[in-house]
Every structure is written in C-alpha cells, then in structure tokens.
Design a protein around this motif. Sequence first.
Motif, PDB file in Angstrom:
ATOM      1  N   GLU A   1       0.809  -1.231   0.000  1.00 46.92           N
ATOM      2  CA  GLU A   1       0.000   0.000   0.000  1.00 46.92           C
ATOM      3  C   GLU A   1       0.838   1.276   0.000  1.00 46.92           C
ATOM      4  O   GLU A   1       0.439   2.282  -0.572  1.00 46.92           O
ATOM      5  N   HIS A   2       1.991   1.244   0.678  1.00 47.20           N
ATOM      6  CA  HIS A   2       2.787   2.474   0.805  1.00 47.20           C
ATOM      7  C   HIS A   2       3.830   2.632  -0.297  1.00 47.20           C
ATOM      8  O   HIS A   2       4.321   3.743  -0.512  1.00 47.20           O
TER       9      HIS A   2
ATOM     10  N   VAL B   1      -7.766  -3.831   0.608  1.00 49.48           N
ATOM     11  CA  VAL B   1      -7.208  -2.481   0.471  1.00 49.48           C
ATOM     12  C   VAL B   1      -6.147  -2.495  -0.629  1.00 49.48           C
ATOM     13  O   VAL B   1      -5.243  -3.331  -0.617  1.00 49.48           O
TER      14      VAL B   1
ATOM     15  N   HIS C   1      -5.112   3.509  -0.021  1.00 47.32           N
ATOM     16  CA  HIS C   1      -4.311   4.020   1.088  1.00 47.32           C
ATOM     17  C   HIS C   1      -3.623   5.343   0.724  1.00 47.32           C
ATOM     18  O   HIS C   1      -3.353   6.167   1.595  1.00 47.32           O
TER      19      HIS C   1
ATOM     20  N   HIS D   1      -5.772   7.994   1.768  1.00 43.62           N
ATOM     21  CA  HIS D   1      -5.680   8.179   3.222  1.00 43.62           C
ATOM     22  C   HIS D   1      -4.500   9.084   3.608  1.00 43.62           C
ATOM     23  O   HIS D   1      -4.506   9.695   4.670  1.00 43.62           O
ATOM     24  N   HIS D   2      -3.490   9.161   2.754  1.00 39.03           N
ATOM     25  CA  HIS D   2      -2.299   9.969   3.064  1.00 39.03           C
ATOM     26  C   HIS D   2      -2.351  11.373   2.458  1.00 39.03           C
ATOM     27  O   HIS D   2      -1.335  12.073   2.433  1.00 39.03           O
TER      28      HIS D   2
ATOM     29  N   ASN E   1     -10.818   5.764   4.320  1.00 38.63           N
ATOM     30  CA  ASN E   1     -10.063   4.535   4.012  1.00 38.63           C
ATOM     31  C   ASN E   1      -9.131   4.107   5.158  1.00 38.63           C
ATOM     32  O   ASN E   1      -7.915   4.033   4.984  1.00 38.63           O
TER      33      ASN E   1
ATOM     34  N   ASP F   1      -6.806  -1.676   6.939  1.00 41.07           N
ATOM     35  CA  ASP F   1      -5.446  -2.112   6.596  1.00 41.07           C
ATOM     36  C   ASP F   1      -5.463  -3.244   5.571  1.00 41.07           C
ATOM     37  O   ASP F   1      -4.656  -3.275   4.658  1.00 41.07           O
TER      38      ASP F   1
END
Length: 277
Positions: free
Chosen positions: A176-177, A195, A200, A203-204, A214, A217
Amino acid sequence: MDVLNKLMAIDPNYIIMGFIVIFFSLEQILKAPFDFKNRISHLFQNVLFQIILVLLNVFFVTFQVYSIEWLNSNNIGLLYMLELPIWAKLVISLMFYDITAYWIHRATHVIPLLWRFHRVHHSDTSMDSSTVFRFHPLELILVFGVGNIITAALFGTDVFSMALYYFILYLFFFFEHANLNYPRGLNSTLGLVFVMPDHHRVHHQQDQYYTDSNYADIFILWDRLFGSYKMMPVEKMKYGLVEFDSAHRQSFLYLIKSPFLSIKRTSKNKSETQTRL
Ligand SMILES: [Zn+2]
Ligand SMILES: [Zn+2]
C-alpha cells in the motif's frame, strides 16, 4: 497448515527486513509514479522508528503473548462458543483483528490525544515503502498492540492467528505504501474486498476530507460498510500534513517528540476536486 506453521516460525523481524529490501529496491529500479528526492536519507530517518520499535517490542511482545495465552487458556471470547473448522476460525480471526484495527485507527483520527501520535505516520510528504516504519512506537504498542489483546478478549482469537495477521498486515502495508506503479484494474477487482495502494494513498492526502477516510489495513470492506470509503484521481495526490511540511519537521528526532508538542492541525476544507468512484 504445515507451510503456515513453518512460515510463522520465522522471526518476524527477518520477514520485515526482507520486505523492505524487496520493495525499496523495486522503487529504485522501476519507474515510480512520484518522483521524490533524497530516498536514502528518507529511508534512514524512517528506519530509526523501526529500530526503536524492535527494542521496545522485546518487552511488549512477551506481555502481549502472555495475555492472549492466558485469555485462551480460560476459553474467553466468542470463538470458544462456536464449533468451526480450523481454517474458518483462522480466516474469521484475521477479520476480527483487522476490524478492531479499523475502529482503533478511526479513533486515532478523531480523539486529539491519539491523533498527536498517529499524525507521525501521516506526516510523510514523500511516501514510499519506508513509510511503513514511520509510526510513533508508543502508538503501535499502547494503542494497536493493546487492541490485539482486546480482540482476543472479545473474540477468542489466538497467538497463532495474530502472527499470521501480522505477516499479512505487513505484506499489505508495503504493498500500500510503496511508490510503485501497479497494474490497472486492481481497484475494480481485488479492491472490492481488499485495500489497494490507491485506497491508502487517498488516506495519506494533505486534505483532511481525504485523510479521514479509508482506515482499513487489509479489508476495504470495513470502509465500504461503515461509510468511510473515498477515492480521488492519482494525479491530484499530495501526501503529508501541511503542519509538517518543512525539512526540519520531517526528521526522526522532531517526529519522535512531536506528540508532546502543541502543533495546530492545518488543513483545507472539503476538497473542490472530490470525486466519489
Ligand atoms: Zn491514519
Ligand atoms: Zn499509511
């Protein structure tokens, strides 16, 4: 089950080291969607968080495992009241750990004291695979770690399912990151249940309208079910928090003490560019 047992016997720190080596290398080799600079110093700052966590976990994991084993030995929790095959219990246990994490994560966005710790994760203005490490260690231990003990107390989940949950969780976290281009079509297929990186990434966002969305995890189902699901076009994305948008405030030392500093939340209101997909 045999393969799972073998996998769970590996020290999780080695698994996490393996993940960061793979994902960080791919980010350098492949064409990334975001062109960030200073990747090595960024990695270094974020790895410092993980080192502190590993040191503190020497004590905390023993406490966590002891607590959950005590609960299990006294047959406490929902799963002890149901007759289910082992595999079904395992899948349901993963969902229980994940749904608890969803609600705790949502609480960290709403309760000011918890947000002081959680904003460390959101502070990263150039998110990549190493952002997985950027959590205040006290948040992971005192908030999410204790959450797993609460999950075991309520639902009767065990230590083995927690170990499997952490393995899958970290796999999803890196996925995700990571600053990687993924195949198109993920959002409309696997993304109906799980997800995906684009979820994600939303979400950031700096824009709080999107930051507060969102929260899941592993299963995006929770956001879809509880009304916190949002999407936006990747091209419009801007990561981080306005109040942390300076080189000084991106350093490990500043971030580790930041929960104890009074920092006003600065965010634009509901975005003009909002699109619900
Ligand atoms: Zn968050
Ligand atoms: Zn994140």
